[in-house]
Design an enzyme around this catalytic site. Structure first.
Site, short mmCIF file in Angstrom:
data_model
loop_
_atom_site.label_atom_id
_atom_site.label_comp_id
_atom_site.label_asym_id
_atom_site.label_seq_id
_atom_site.Cartn_x
_atom_site.Cartn_y
_atom_site.Cartn_z
N ASP A 149 0.81 -1.22 0.00
CA ASP A 149 0.00 0.00 0.00
C ASP A 149 0.85 1.27 0.00
O ASP A 149 2.01 1.26 0.41
CB ASP A 149 -0.89 0.04 1.25
CG ASP A 149 -2.08 -0.90 1.15
OD1 ASP A 149 -2.12 -1.72 0.22
OD2 ASP A 149 -2.97 -0.82 2.03
N ASP A 150 0.20 2.35 -0.43
CA ASP A 150 0.64 3.74 -0.23
C ASP A 150 1.63 4.26 -1.26
O ASP A 150 1.97 5.44 -1.25
CB ASP A 150 1.26 3.96 1.16
CG ASP A 150 0.29 3.70 2.28
OD1 ASP A 150 -0.90 3.47 2.00
OD2 ASP A 150 0.71 3.74 3.45
N HIS A 185 -6.06 3.21 -4.04
CA HIS A 185 -5.95 3.44 -2.60
C HIS A 185 -6.21 4.92 -2.27
O HIS A 185 -5.69 5.45 -1.29
CB HIS A 185 -4.55 3.03 -2.13
CG HIS A 185 -4.44 2.77 -0.65
ND1 HIS A 185 -5.37 2.07 0.07
CD2 HIS A 185 -3.46 3.11 0.25
CE1 HIS A 185 -4.99 1.98 1.33
NE2 HIS A 185 -3.84 2.62 1.47
N HIS A 234 -4.97 9.46 0.58
CA HIS A 234 -4.95 8.56 1.73
C HIS A 234 -5.73 9.13 2.93
O HIS A 234 -5.24 9.13 4.07
CB HIS A 234 -3.51 8.26 2.15
CG HIS A 234 -3.35 6.99 2.93
ND1 HIS A 234 -3.54 6.92 4.28
CD2 HIS A 234 -3.00 5.74 2.55
CE1 HIS A 234 -3.31 5.69 4.70
NE2 HIS A 234 -2.99 4.95 3.67
N TYR A 269 -6.49 2.78 5.91
CA TYR A 269 -6.68 2.37 7.31
C TYR A 269 -7.70 1.24 7.47
O TYR A 269 -8.09 0.90 8.59
CB TYR A 269 -7.10 3.56 8.18
CG TYR A 269 -6.28 4.79 7.96
CD1 TYR A 269 -4.93 4.83 8.29
CD2 TYR A 269 -6.85 5.94 7.41
CE1 TYR A 269 -4.17 5.97 8.07
CE2 TYR A 269 -6.10 7.09 7.19
CZ TYR A 269 -4.76 7.08 7.52
OH TYR A 269 -4.00 8.21 7.29
N HIS A 310 3.73 -2.31 3.07
CA HIS A 310 3.75 -0.96 2.50
C HIS A 310 5.06 -0.72 1.75
O HIS A 310 6.11 -1.20 2.16
CB HIS A 310 3.59 0.10 3.59
CG HIS A 310 2.29 0.01 4.33
ND1 HIS A 310 2.06 -0.91 5.32
CD2 HIS A 310 1.14 0.73 4.20
CE1 HIS A 310 0.83 -0.77 5.79
NE2 HIS A 310 0.25 0.22 5.12
#
Length: 277
Positions: free
Chosen positions: A97-98, A148, A152, A189, A242
């Site tokens: 992620d991210d 995503h 965020h 989250y 991540h």
């Protein structure tokens, strides 16, 4: 013309490599029904049933929107995210992620390429605009890219218009850089609500959560990340890690250790099959 030819090439490569990576994947399994999940997915193994913390990762919004897009095929509206994959044998899925982040994502891609493994990357639109070449590489190497959001945010704190903007802008920039619109979405989250499920469906995406959280965003140490992946390994598991949002050097080092261990233990690291549109 060159841009159209490049996207066509990426789509052809993606179709072939993703099909190989997804071989044997029969489908996906949902958690039980009920109200929409508003917290992170449970951790397998010793951390099961414990509430997961949220990272402090935040990005700043950008302005501007891409051109109008054709309406995607809508999947059904779900009430809970997908937590696991199903299929015969010892299949697992790695997700990151991210990102993308030029300091960490290329090293993760290098390790995946070394072992001929496909993974899923849930990217933030704001990170994509400065690192489009990394999404092009993901497409060429058969990885699946998911949405995503753009900045965020905590979606449960936004109104429907804001949620749609976060998701739609990200799908647009993914298509521009990856060659296809994303078919998967993950809420930052793990905070889901009804609007997120509905809007995601409107944009042609299925909601994907996870089974095992490495909590690598806490930088707990390379050994701890390795231990969490290996202890949580089981058929159908979706692992959350991540590749951006902070110092991810531990995550880079960890995958170099746990990936060959998983393969030696008989696990097949796969990605979801591409949905026909």
């Amino acid at each position: 013309m060159q841009k159209d030819q490049l996207f066509t090439r990426r789509r052809m490569l993606l179709a072939g490599t993703a099909a190989l990576g997804a071989a044997g994947t029969a489908g996906i399994v949902l958690a039980g029904g009920g109200e929409p999940a508003r917290t992170a997915a449970p951790v397998a193994g010793p951390q099961a049933r414990q509430q997961l913390k949220s990272s402090a990762f935040r990005l700043q919004p950008l302005t501007g929107y891409g051109p109008p897009r054709a309406a995607p095929r809508k999947p059904k509206v779900r009430h809970e995210p997908i937590l696991r994959i199903s299929g015969r044998g010892r299949q697992m899925m790695l997700t990151f992620d991210d990102g993308p982040n030029p300091a960490y994502t290329p090293h993760i891609l290098d390790t995946l390429a070394k072992y001929d493994v496909r993974a899923m990357f849930f990217v933030c639109g704001e990170c994509v605009v400065d690192n489009r070449e990394l999404l092009a590489r993901m497409a060429d190497e058969g990885h699946v890219v998911g949405n995503h959001t753009w900045t965020h945010p905590l979606l449960t704190s936004l109104n429907r218009k804001e949620i749609r903007s976060e998701m739609e802008r990200t799908s647009d920039v993914i298509e521009d850089s990856y060659g296809e619109r994303p078919q998967w979405f993950r809420a930052p989250y793990g905070a889901w609500n009804r609007a997120a499920f509905q809007i995601g469906s409107d944009l042609g995406m299925e909601p994907m959560a996870w089974t095992v959280d490495t909590t690598d965003w806490e930088t707990p140490g390379t050994g701890t990340i390795i231990e969490r992946v290996e202890d949580g390994a089981a058929p159908g598991v979706v692992v959350l890690s991540h590749d951006a949002g902070g110092d991810r050097s531990q995550s880079v080092k960890a995958i170099r250790e746990y990936l060959p261990h998983l393969l030696d233990s008989g696990y097949h690291l796969t990605v979801p099959p591409r949905r026909l549109t």
